[in-house]
Design an enzyme around this catalytic site. Structure first.
Site, mmCIF file in Angstrom:
data_model
loop_
_atom_site.group_PDB
_atom_site.id
_atom_site.type_symbol
_atom_site.label_atom_id
_atom_site.label_comp_id
_atom_site.label_asym_id
_atom_site.label_seq_id
_atom_site.Cartn_x
_atom_site.Cartn_y
_atom_site.Cartn_z
ATOM 1 N N ASN A 9 0.195 87.445 42.311
ATOM 2 C CA ASN A 9 0.438 86.162 41.641
ATOM 3 C C ASN A 9 -0.794 85.875 40.792
ATOM 4 O O ASN A 9 -1.829 85.504 41.328
ATOM 5 C CB ASN A 9 0.651 85.061 42.684
ATOM 6 N N TRP A 10 -0.637 86.074 39.500
ATOM 7 C CA TRP A 10 -1.794 85.917 38.611
ATOM 8 C C TRP A 10 -2.141 84.459 38.327
ATOM 9 O O TRP A 10 -3.130 84.178 37.639
ATOM 10 C CB TRP A 10 -1.527 86.625 37.281
ATOM 11 N N LYS A 11 -1.337 83.538 38.783
ATOM 12 C CA LYS A 11 -1.562 82.114 38.513
ATOM 13 C C LYS A 11 -1.792 81.917 37.004
ATOM 14 O O LYS A 11 -1.143 82.571 36.203
ATOM 15 C CB LYS A 11 -2.731 81.577 39.337
ATOM 16 N N HIS A 94 5.897 77.683 45.060
ATOM 17 C CA HIS A 94 4.509 77.965 45.439
ATOM 18 C C HIS A 94 3.823 76.642 45.799
ATOM 19 O O HIS A 94 4.103 75.605 45.193
ATOM 20 C CB HIS A 94 3.780 78.650 44.283
ATOM 21 N N GLU A 96 1.038 75.466 45.076
ATOM 22 C CA GLU A 96 0.383 74.802 43.938
ATOM 23 C C GLU A 96 1.402 74.036 43.097
ATOM 24 O O GLU A 96 1.087 72.990 42.541
ATOM 25 C CB GLU A 96 -0.386 75.837 43.101
ATOM 26 N N GLU A 166 2.815 81.334 53.282
ATOM 27 C CA GLU A 166 1.465 81.152 52.746
ATOM 28 C C GLU A 166 0.865 79.863 53.287
ATOM 29 O O GLU A 166 1.095 78.781 52.714
ATOM 30 C CB GLU A 166 1.516 81.059 51.221
ATOM 31 N N GLY A 172 -6.688 81.051 48.419
ATOM 32 C CA GLY A 172 -7.864 80.930 47.557
ATOM 33 C C GLY A 172 -9.128 80.501 48.283
ATOM 34 O O GLY A 172 -10.115 80.136 47.639
ATOM 35 N N SER A 213 -5.452 84.648 50.816
ATOM 36 C CA SER A 213 -6.706 85.404 50.906
ATOM 37 C C SER A 213 -6.532 86.835 51.405
ATOM 38 O O SER A 213 -7.389 87.367 52.127
ATOM 39 C CB SER A 213 -7.732 84.642 51.763
ATOM 40 N N GLY A 234 -3.044 86.452 45.325
ATOM 41 C CA GLY A 234 -3.576 85.817 44.124
ATOM 42 C C GLY A 234 -4.815 86.529 43.615
ATOM 43 O O GLY A 234 -4.735 87.561 42.954
ATOM 44 N N GLY A 235 -5.985 85.998 43.957
ATOM 45 C CA GLY A 235 -7.262 86.475 43.412
ATOM 46 C C GLY A 235 -7.461 87.980 43.451
ATOM 47 O O GLY A 235 -7.910 88.580 42.462
#
Ligand code: PEP
Length: 257
Positions: A9-11, A94, A96, A166, A172, A213, A234-235
């Site tokens: 997930n590149w956000k 998601h 966010e 999640e 994150g 994470s 993500g990251g």
């Protein structure tokens, strides 16, 4: 047998040229990998160039959100029809989006139905906050999110949906859930709730990812758990070599299981 699915997930990261360079770097190595499905979920503006760059590969391409209507006066939104022929999957709900953009279980359910109606593979996100976790509310909250998301979804449709568990406190933060806890919530809450809705056979076909994470240091341990069918990352998915390593480690961990 559920094929594991590792999705990045590149956000709100990457320009078109960065995205295309990433796709070109991962396309060859990931197309040769067996025993895992890999996917990239990117901003809507990156999807068309990514679809061209990934042509001929088996890598899934996903949106990070979409609206449920086919078209209309909905400024700024992306419809499932627009995604057709470009993306083959879509993240829905998601945390966010729930936190910053007012997504609710009801809008998640509407989007889920629209994705299914347009042959997009949905990745439905659920997960509790730190306060809910500390108050011992995880089970009831996550189970409620699943029931809300899957309202009026048939068993046949449910089998093709991917769920991402999640925990919000793990996203994150560098603080992943332990593999035992993630496995327990996924098995005893997410899959058990799905079994209550659709029966054990169907629940046993639904892929449930862990997200929060995940990185190259903990992915093998997380993916060695029997209830965890891949990850939403993500990251750690933003660099090609890291993403390839995550996919390879997932395939390897699952081949031992
Ligand atoms: C996510 O964006 O869904 C996520 C899990 O992020 P991270 O891997 O950075 O925690």
């Amino acid at each position: 047998m559920r094929t594991p699915f590792l999705a990045g997930n590149w956000k709100m990261f990457k320009t078109v040229s960065e995205a295309v360079a990433f796709a070109e770097a991962v396309k060859g190595p990931l197309s040769m990998l067996k025993g895992v499905e890999c996917g990239i979920c990117a901003s809507a503006v990156l999807l068309h160039p990514l679809s061209l760059a990934l042509k001929g590969s088996s890598i899934h391409l996903g949106a990070q959100n979409m609206y449920w209507e086919k078209e209309g006066a909905f400024t700024g939104e992306t419809s499932p029809v627009m995604l057709g022929g470009i993306a083959d999957c879509v993240i829905i709900g998601h945390s966010e989006r729930r936190q910053y953009f007012g997504e609710t279980d009801e809008t998640v359910n509407r989007k889920l139905k629209a994705a299914l109606a347009h042959s997009l593979m949905p990745i439905v996100c659920v997960g509790e906050s730190l306060a809910q976790n500390q108050a011992g509310e995880t089970e009831a909250f996550v189970s409620g999110q699943i029931k809300g998301a899957f309202a009026d979804i048939s068993a046949e449709q449910a089998a093709g949906i991917v769920v991402a568990y999640e925990p919000i406190w793990a996203i994150g933060t560098g603080l992943a859930a332990t593999s035992e806890d993630a496995n327990r919530i996924i098995g005893q809450v997410v899959r058990a709730t799905l079994a209550g809705l659709y029966g054990k056979d169907v629940a046993g076909q639904i892929r449930i990812q862990y997200g929060g994470s995940v990185n190259t240091g903990n992915v093998a341990e997380l993916m060695s758990q029997p209830e965890i069918d891949g990850g939403l990352v993500g990251g750690a998915s933003l660099k090609p070599e890291g993403f390839i390593a995550l996919c390879e480690a997932t395939a390897q961990a699952k081949s031992k299981g």
